[in-house]
Design a protein around this motif. Structure first.
Motif, PDB file in Angstrom:
ATOM      1  N   ALA A  62       0.807  -1.222   0.000  1.00  0.00           N
ATOM      2  CA  ALA A  62       0.000   0.000   0.000  1.00  0.00           C
ATOM      3  C   ALA A  62       0.837   1.267   0.000  1.00  0.00           C
ATOM      4  O   ALA A  62       0.319   2.352  -0.265  1.00  0.00           O
ATOM      5  CB  ALA A  62      -0.930   0.008   1.222  1.00  0.00           C
ATOM      6  N   GLY A  63       2.119   1.161   0.333  1.00  0.00           N
ATOM      7  CA  GLY A  63       2.975   2.335   0.326  1.00  0.00           C
ATOM      8  C   GLY A  63       2.915   3.157   1.594  1.00  0.00           C
ATOM      9  O   GLY A  63       3.499   4.251   1.641  1.00  0.00           O
ATOM     10  N   ARG A  64       2.227   2.662   2.636  1.00  0.00           N
ATOM     11  CA  ARG A  64       2.175   3.428   3.895  1.00  0.00           C
ATOM     12  C   ARG A  64       3.559   3.455   4.554  1.00  0.00           C
ATOM     13  O   ARG A  64       3.932   4.451   5.161  1.00  0.00           O
ATOM     14  CB  ARG A  64       1.151   2.803   4.853  1.00  0.00           C
ATOM     15  N   ALA A  65       4.292   2.355   4.460  1.00  0.00           N
ATOM     16  CA  ALA A  65       5.673   2.292   4.950  1.00  0.00           C
ATOM     17  C   ALA A  65       6.609   2.328   3.749  1.00  0.00           C
ATOM     18  O   ALA A  65       6.196   2.086   2.611  1.00  0.00           O
ATOM     19  CB  ALA A  65       5.894   1.013   5.757  1.00  0.00           C
ATOM     20  N   SER A  66       7.864   2.633   3.998  1.00  0.00           N
ATOM     21  CA  SER A  66       8.852   2.618   2.917  1.00  0.00           C
ATOM     22  C   SER A  66       9.041   1.190   2.421  1.00  0.00           C
ATOM     23  O   SER A  66       8.730   0.214   3.119  1.00  0.00           O
ATOM     24  CB  SER A  66      10.177   3.181   3.416  1.00  0.00           C
ATOM     25  N   VAL A  67       9.562   1.069   1.201  1.00  0.00           N
ATOM     26  CA  VAL A  67       9.864  -0.258   0.673  1.00  0.00           C
ATOM     27  C   VAL A  67      10.833  -0.983   1.604  1.00  0.00           C
ATOM     28  O   VAL A  67      10.695  -2.193   1.860  1.00  0.00           O
ATOM     29  CB  VAL A  67      10.447  -0.151  -0.753  1.00  0.00           C
ATOM     30  N   ARG A  68      11.803  -0.261   2.133  1.00  0.00           N
ATOM     31  CA  ARG A  68      12.783  -0.866   3.038  1.00  0.00           C
ATOM     32  C   ARG A  68      12.094  -1.450   4.269  1.00  0.00           C
ATOM     33  O   ARG A  68      12.355  -2.607   4.647  1.00  0.00           O
ATOM     34  CB  ARG A  68      13.813   0.182   3.455  1.00  0.00           C
ATOM     35  N   SER A  69      11.226  -0.687   4.921  1.00  0.00           N
ATOM     36  CA  SER A  69      10.521  -1.181   6.106  1.00  0.00           C
ATOM     37  C   SER A  69       9.644  -2.379   5.762  1.00  0.00           C
ATOM     38  O   SER A  69       9.545  -3.339   6.534  1.00  0.00           O
ATOM     39  CB  SER A  69       9.672  -0.071   6.719  1.00  0.00           C
TER      40      SER A  69
END
Length: 336
Positions: A62-69
């Motif tokens: 969903a993009g709420r967190a960064s891709v890294r997280s």
């Protein structure tokens, strides 16, 4: 292509865009999985599983967190599942071939492996978040990784995510599908079980000189010179073997009887480094044998101006360092 365009293209099934988003994080995910599992090979498997799971589920990101997280969430839970399933039960320690001296203590076998420093070269130098408490050098040391392996898996995950990587409690709670209160409680319990004192280490040329002196003594078969470089309460450990030895005299006896076979075996060492510490690949030459055979990887833990722990890892660890299967000739010294 900007990140927004990469996200849309990856969601649409474009593999190149997906790789562009996740590849910058591969190396640090590998180190993370190693901290969780204590094995280089298992870490590699877990990173592959993580990236496959991310690819299959990317349309749900969903993009709420960064891709890294988001990747750390997948990787951490994959590691926890592996630990929960018991798929990584440690093997029994190898036999010594001779009768060893009585050990100082017996411990539970573990599957800990050394982490080649060459793999750290590709890890981005990303400053951890403000929540981090453990320095980067300490967080890959054998002492730290060994201590974390004794923690329950969930406490281990919380400690690494919070104190090493610096994720906030709310972020860790979301990664682990739990509450901030549970994260805080798990972190408190984990910290209470970790060593509190962090002994000073020699740095740079001093550390290298001490390691070289140890290698020189071992190649000469000079046990008294070897043990003179140890702290009074030094340990010799040999995962996954349960036997551990403490003290100069006891370690010296083990070296004489088991390592050197009362003078029937000599060694050549190839210098390398693991877990941010000096390390050597050991090749043994039995009397009259012109070919040296692998005898494991030795990692030295240095405290002040002495060696406080010698950790000997079994031969299977040598493949992680790209080391030769055998060595020809016993007189030339290589790498020290």
């Amino acid at each position: 292509m900007v990140t927004g365009d990469l996200l849309m293209a990856a969601r649409a099934g474009d593999g190149e865009s997906f790789r562009a988003l996740v590849e910058p994080h591969r190396r640090e995910l590998h180190v993370h999985c190693y901290r969780m599992l204590g094995s280089v090979q298992d870490a590699e498997d877990m990173v592959q599983e993580t990236l496959m799971a991310a690819w299959r589920g990317f349309d749900g990101y969903a993009g709420r967190a960064s891709v890294r997280s988001w990747l750390y969430r997948i990787a951490t839970n994959r590691c926890l599942n592996a630990l929960r399933d018991g798929a990584r039960r440690p093997r029994a320690g190898a036999t010594f071939g001779v009768t060893p001296p009585p050990p100082t203590r017996l411990v539970e076998p573990n599957s800990l492996q050394p982490y080649p420093d060459s793999l750290l070269d590709g890890v981005p130098d990303i400053a951890p978040g403000p929540e981090a408490r453990v320095e980067r050098r300490e967080a890959i040391s054998l002492a730290f990784v060994t201590a974390t392996q004794s923690l329950p898996p969930r406490q281990r995950a919380v400690l690494v995510l919070r104190d090493v990587l610096g994720f906030r409690a709310a972020e860790v709670a979301e990664m682990l599908d739990t509450t901030e209160e549970s994260v805080t409680s798990a972190l408190k319990r984990a910290r209470s079980r970790m060593p509190r004192e962090r002994p000073a280490r020699a740095r740079g040329t001093e550390e290298l000189a001490l390691a070289a002196a140890f290698a020189d003594a071992m190649e000469r078969g000079d046990v008294p010179a070897m043990v003179a470089l140890l702290t009074d309460d030094a340990w010799l450990t040999m995962p996954p073997a349960p036997q551990e030895y403490q003290g100069r005299q006891v370690i010296g006896e083990f070296m004489r009887v088991v390592a050197f076979r009362d003078g029937a075996r000599r060694y050549r060492l190839i210098a390398t480094s693991a877990n941010g510490q000096p390390a050597f690949a050991a090749y043994g030459f039995d009397r009259g044998d012109p070919v040296g055979h692998p005898r494991g990887v030795l990692v030295l833990t240095i405290e002040g101006d002495r060696i406080s722990v010698i950790t000997r890892f079994e031969n299977s660890a040598m493949s992680c360092f790209g080391l030769p299967g055998t060595l020809e000739g016993s007189d030339h010294r290589d790498g020290v």
